[in-house]
Design a protein around this motif. Structure first.
Motif, mmCIF file in Angstrom:
data_model
loop_
_atom_site.group_PDB
_atom_site.id
_atom_site.type_symbol
_atom_site.label_atom_id
_atom_site.label_comp_id
_atom_site.label_asym_id
_atom_site.label_seq_id
_atom_site.Cartn_x
_atom_site.Cartn_y
_atom_site.Cartn_z
ATOM 1 N N VAL A 7 -6.575 -2.354 6.514
ATOM 2 C CA VAL A 7 -8.030 -1.716 6.743
ATOM 3 C C VAL A 7 -7.765 -0.310 5.815
ATOM 4 C CG1 VAL A 7 -9.650 -0.693 8.230
ATOM 5 C CG2 VAL A 7 -8.279 -2.718 8.850
ATOM 6 N N THR A 8 -9.144 -0.021 5.084
ATOM 7 C CA THR A 8 -9.209 1.115 4.439
ATOM 8 C C THR A 8 -10.637 1.604 4.694
ATOM 9 O OG1 THR A 8 -9.073 2.170 2.290
ATOM 10 C CG2 THR A 8 -10.211 0.150 2.271
ATOM 11 N N GLU A 9 -11.634 0.928 5.279
ATOM 12 C CA GLU A 9 -13.009 1.673 5.728
ATOM 13 C C GLU A 9 -13.567 0.921 6.863
ATOM 14 O OE1 GLU A 9 -17.210 2.143 3.425
ATOM 15 O OE2 GLU A 9 -15.521 1.123 2.570
ATOM 16 N N ILE A 10 -14.079 1.734 7.562
ATOM 17 C CA ILE A 10 -14.949 1.235 8.581
ATOM 18 C C ILE A 10 -16.388 1.892 8.553
ATOM 19 C CG2 ILE A 10 -15.435 1.650 11.333
ATOM 20 C CD1 ILE A 10 -12.462 2.358 11.622
ATOM 21 N N ARG A 11 -17.402 0.743 8.120
ATOM 22 C CA ARG A 11 -18.674 0.986 7.946
ATOM 23 C C ARG A 11 -19.474 0.571 8.966
ATOM 24 N NH1 ARG A 11 -20.552 -1.283 2.017
ATOM 25 N NH2 ARG A 11 -18.630 0.273 1.514
ATOM 26 N N VAL A 12 -20.179 1.560 9.470
ATOM 27 C CA VAL A 12 -21.335 1.177 10.694
ATOM 28 C C VAL A 12 -22.499 1.178 10.056
ATOM 29 C CG1 VAL A 12 -22.332 2.427 12.716
ATOM 30 C CG2 VAL A 12 -19.890 3.036 12.069
ATOM 31 N N SER A 13 -23.185 0.064 10.543
ATOM 32 C CA SER A 13 -24.400 -0.533 10.177
ATOM 33 C C SER A 13 -25.532 -0.977 11.068
ATOM 34 C CB SER A 13 -24.451 -1.503 9.200
ATOM 35 O OG SER A 13 -23.830 -2.582 9.544
ATOM 36 N N LYS A 14 -26.757 -0.930 10.729
ATOM 37 C CA LYS A 14 -27.749 -1.402 11.722
ATOM 38 C C LYS A 14 -27.779 -3.160 11.741
ATOM 39 C CE LYS A 14 -32.578 -1.082 13.155
ATOM 40 N NZ LYS A 14 -33.932 -0.266 12.713
ATOM 41 N N ARG A 15 -27.503 -3.471 10.603
ATOM 42 C CA ARG A 15 -27.557 -5.011 10.364
ATOM 43 C C ARG A 15 -26.227 -5.523 9.759
ATOM 44 N NH1 ARG A 15 -32.390 -3.380 8.970
ATOM 45 N NH2 ARG A 15 -34.188 -4.246 10.183
ATOM 46 N N ARG A 16 -25.680 -6.764 10.138
ATOM 47 C CA ARG A 16 -24.579 -7.347 9.752
ATOM 48 C C ARG A 16 -24.745 -7.717 8.340
ATOM 49 N NH1 ARG A 16 -20.983 -12.128 12.500
ATOM 50 N NH2 ARG A 16 -18.972 -11.669 11.519
ATOM 51 N N GLU A 17 -23.660 -7.395 7.541
ATOM 52 C CA GLU A 17 -23.814 -7.783 5.900
ATOM 53 C C GLU A 17 -23.420 -9.238 5.897
ATOM 54 O OE1 GLU A 17 -21.253 -7.447 1.851
ATOM 55 O OE2 GLU A 17 -20.522 -6.338 3.463
ATOM 56 N N VAL A 18 -24.552 -10.027 5.320
ATOM 57 C CA VAL A 18 -24.433 -11.467 4.935
ATOM 58 C C VAL A 18 -23.348 -11.731 4.135
ATOM 59 C CG1 VAL A 18 -25.821 -13.467 4.333
ATOM 60 C CG2 VAL A 18 -26.957 -11.745 5.495
ATOM 61 N N VAL A 78 0.857 -1.340 -0.018
ATOM 62 C CA VAL A 78 -0.022 -0.042 -0.032
ATOM 63 C C VAL A 78 0.900 1.214 0.030
ATOM 64 C CG1 VAL A 78 -1.805 1.353 1.282
ATOM 65 C CG2 VAL A 78 -1.721 -1.041 1.183
ATOM 66 N N ASP A 79 0.602 2.178 -0.849
ATOM 67 C CA ASP A 79 1.113 3.457 -0.891
ATOM 68 C C ASP A 79 0.445 4.485 0.081
ATOM 69 O OD1 ASP A 79 2.209 5.977 -1.440
ATOM 70 O OD2 ASP A 79 2.387 5.772 -3.646
ATOM 71 N N PRO A 80 1.164 4.763 1.332
ATOM 72 C CA PRO A 80 0.552 5.619 2.241
ATOM 73 C C PRO A 80 0.206 6.842 1.607
ATOM 74 C CG PRO A 80 2.943 5.537 2.537
ATOM 75 C CD PRO A 80 2.593 4.512 1.554
ATOM 76 N N ARG A 81 0.876 7.534 0.424
ATOM 77 C CA ARG A 81 0.426 8.836 -0.200
ATOM 78 C C ARG A 81 -0.881 8.601 -0.778
ATOM 79 N NH1 ARG A 81 5.772 9.339 -3.423
ATOM 80 N NH2 ARG A 81 5.187 7.125 -3.939
ATOM 81 N N GLU A 82 -1.425 7.461 -1.268
ATOM 82 C CA GLU A 82 -2.491 7.288 -1.835
ATOM 83 C C GLU A 82 -3.578 6.585 -0.912
ATOM 84 O OE1 GLU A 82 -1.922 5.076 -5.420
ATOM 85 O OE2 GLU A 82 -0.607 6.263 -6.252
ATOM 86 N N TRP A 83 -3.334 6.091 0.091
ATOM 87 C CA TRP A 83 -4.175 5.225 0.954
ATOM 88 C C TRP A 83 -5.130 6.515 1.777
ATOM 89 C CZ3 TRP A 83 -4.449 5.313 6.215
ATOM 90 C CH2 TRP A 83 -5.300 4.441 7.142
ATOM 91 N N SER A 84 -5.991 6.159 2.271
ATOM 92 C CA SER A 84 -6.781 6.540 3.275
ATOM 93 C C SER A 84 -7.785 5.648 4.087
ATOM 94 C CB SER A 84 -7.683 7.880 2.846
ATOM 95 O OG SER A 84 -8.713 7.442 1.838
ATOM 96 N N LEU A 85 -8.186 6.322 5.009
ATOM 97 C CA LEU A 85 -9.115 5.452 5.910
ATOM 98 C C LEU A 85 -10.606 6.386 6.119
ATOM 99 C CD1 LEU A 85 -9.898 3.043 8.102
ATOM 100 C CD2 LEU A 85 -9.175 4.627 9.866
ATOM 101 N N ALA A 86 -11.532 5.792 5.732
ATOM 102 C CA ALA A 86 -12.767 6.218 5.618
ATOM 103 C C ALA A 86 -13.754 5.592 6.543
ATOM 104 C CB ALA A 86 -13.623 6.074 4.241
ATOM 105 N N VAL A 87 -14.493 6.565 7.428
ATOM 106 C CA VAL A 87 -15.600 6.119 8.214
ATOM 107 C C VAL A 87 -16.991 6.365 7.700
ATOM 108 C CG1 VAL A 87 -16.262 6.308 10.677
ATOM 109 C CG2 VAL A 87 -13.931 6.503 10.299
ATOM 110 N N THR A 88 -17.552 5.306 7.624
ATOM 111 C CA THR A 88 -18.951 5.715 6.434
ATOM 112 C C THR A 88 -20.073 4.690 7.427
ATOM 113 O OG1 THR A 88 -18.683 3.667 5.091
ATOM 114 C CG2 THR A 88 -17.540 5.765 4.421
ATOM 115 N N GLY A 89 -21.245 4.806 6.633
ATOM 116 C CA GLY A 89 -22.547 4.280 6.959
ATOM 117 C C GLY A 89 -23.347 4.909 7.937
#
Length: 351
Positions: free
Chosen positions: A329-340, A207-218
């Motif tokens: 890890v590149t994304e943290i996704r918050v949800s009401k239900r777990r993704e099957v 992973v190139d840290p200059r192009e990487w980012s961590l997103a918190v979504t959902g």
């Protein structure tokens, strides 16, 4: 003395073998999720079922020995022989592992061979049952003889499993240093010097840290995104990583607490799950209260994580098995239900 009175009847042996194999398969899969001492009984049951199989299999083979002479072999009987060989090899490699054995098979080892042989047993057994299945009856599997015989077999299996640890300790074998999961210690406290393993085929480019980012979504009121230099080692935790490949390693991990990221993004009160997604598409979810206490690590024992161990960010989830510690890890996704679909993703993400 008639020793046949001390052994189960032929049909009871057959059904005992079937129950033992089913128990081994179910508990073998369940051991992938046993991360706390409270679940150690799953591993114990797996081992006892293995010992019971060791006792019953010779009884079965002795009874049918006259059917497998070269002049009497048929296609179904050849398949039965393959089943017997595979089951014996699975048992032997499991016992070899318990008593400290090793085997170099390139990226794989003795533990992987044991698992592979074990997973081959069910399809061979189902094919065998296509020709040999008999409905159980009270007369063929019941009775005092069978009850007494199986009580003895189960007791012997439990006792055998219990005495193996003192024997390992006495002999000083590598098998003496095992967790309740069966894993052996490797590289604790030594930075990145612990085994590099990936679930199935996950093997991304660095992973190139200059192009990487961590997103918190959902389900958050303020979706957020962080560059590599914005995710600093603000928290630390001593945690043990127990891999389903048969090793464990304990380290000090430093990074950012997931709960801090969720608070900054103002997670919805209705949210129940937090999913951690890798650059490969691999993903795993934790209940939100457990996720809050988890760590996204940037360092291990004061060393920056190497690529193989998940640089720039990996999940540290105490009491979870290694395949749940998502790497890259590149994304943290918050949800009401777990993704099957994440159950499928963990098997195909690397492909």
């Amino acid at each position: 003395m008639d020793y046949r009175r001390l052994t189960p009847s032929p049909r009871a042996v057959d059904w005992g073998l079937l129950v033992s194999v089913a128990t081994l398969l179910a508990t073998g899969v369940a051991t992938m999720f046993t991360g706390t001492p409270a679940t150690a009984w799953v591993v114990d049951l797996h081992a006892v079922a293995g010992v019971v199989l060791v006792v019953l299999l010779p009884m079965k083979l002795w009874r049918v020995r006259h059917r497998v002479t070269p002049d009497r072999l048929t296609a179904p009987r050849v398949l039965s022989v393959l089943l017997a060989v595979d089951a014996t090899a699975a048992l032997a490699t499991g016992a070899w592992w318990i008593f400290g054995g090793t085997l170099d098979l390139g990226p794989w080892g003795l533990f992987h061979l044991h698992v592979g042989l074990g997973l081959l047993v069910p399809p061979l057994l189902l094919w065998h049952l296509r020709y040999r299945f008999h409905t159980p009856t009270r007369r063929t599997v019941g009775g005092r003889r069978n009850v007494v015989a199986y009580a003895g077999v189960l007791t012997a299996g439990a006792l055998t499993w219990r005495v193996q640890q003192p024997i390992n300790d006495l002999l000083g074998t590598a098998g003496a240093d095992r967790r309740f999961t069966g894993s052996r210690e490797d590289g604790s406290g030594d930075g990145n010097q612990f085994p590099v393993t990936s679930w199935v085929a996950d093997d991304p480019d660095p992973v190139d840290p200059r192009e990487w980012s961590l997103a918190v979504t959902g389900r958050v009121r303020t979706p957020s995104e962080y560059a590599a230099d914005e995710v600093g080692p603000a928290a630390s935790e001593d945690a043990l990583l127990d891999c389903t490949s048969g090793w464990y390693s304990e380290h000090e991990w430093r990074g950012v607490r997931v709960g801090d990221l969720l608070d900054a993004a103002d997670a919805d009160e209705a949210a129940a799950w937090v999913q951690f997604r890798s650059v490969t598409g691999y993903r795993w979810s934790l209940p939100i209260e457990e996720a809050r206490e988890a760590l996204l690590a940037t360092h291990v024992d004061d060393e920056r994580l190497s690529h193989g161990h998940g640089f720039p960010l990996r999940l540290v989830a105490p009491d979870r098995r290694g395949f749940q510690w998502v790497k890259w890890v590149t994304e943290i996704r918050v949800s009401k239900r777990r993704e099957v679909g994440e159950w499928l993703a963990i098997f195909v993400s690397g492909l």
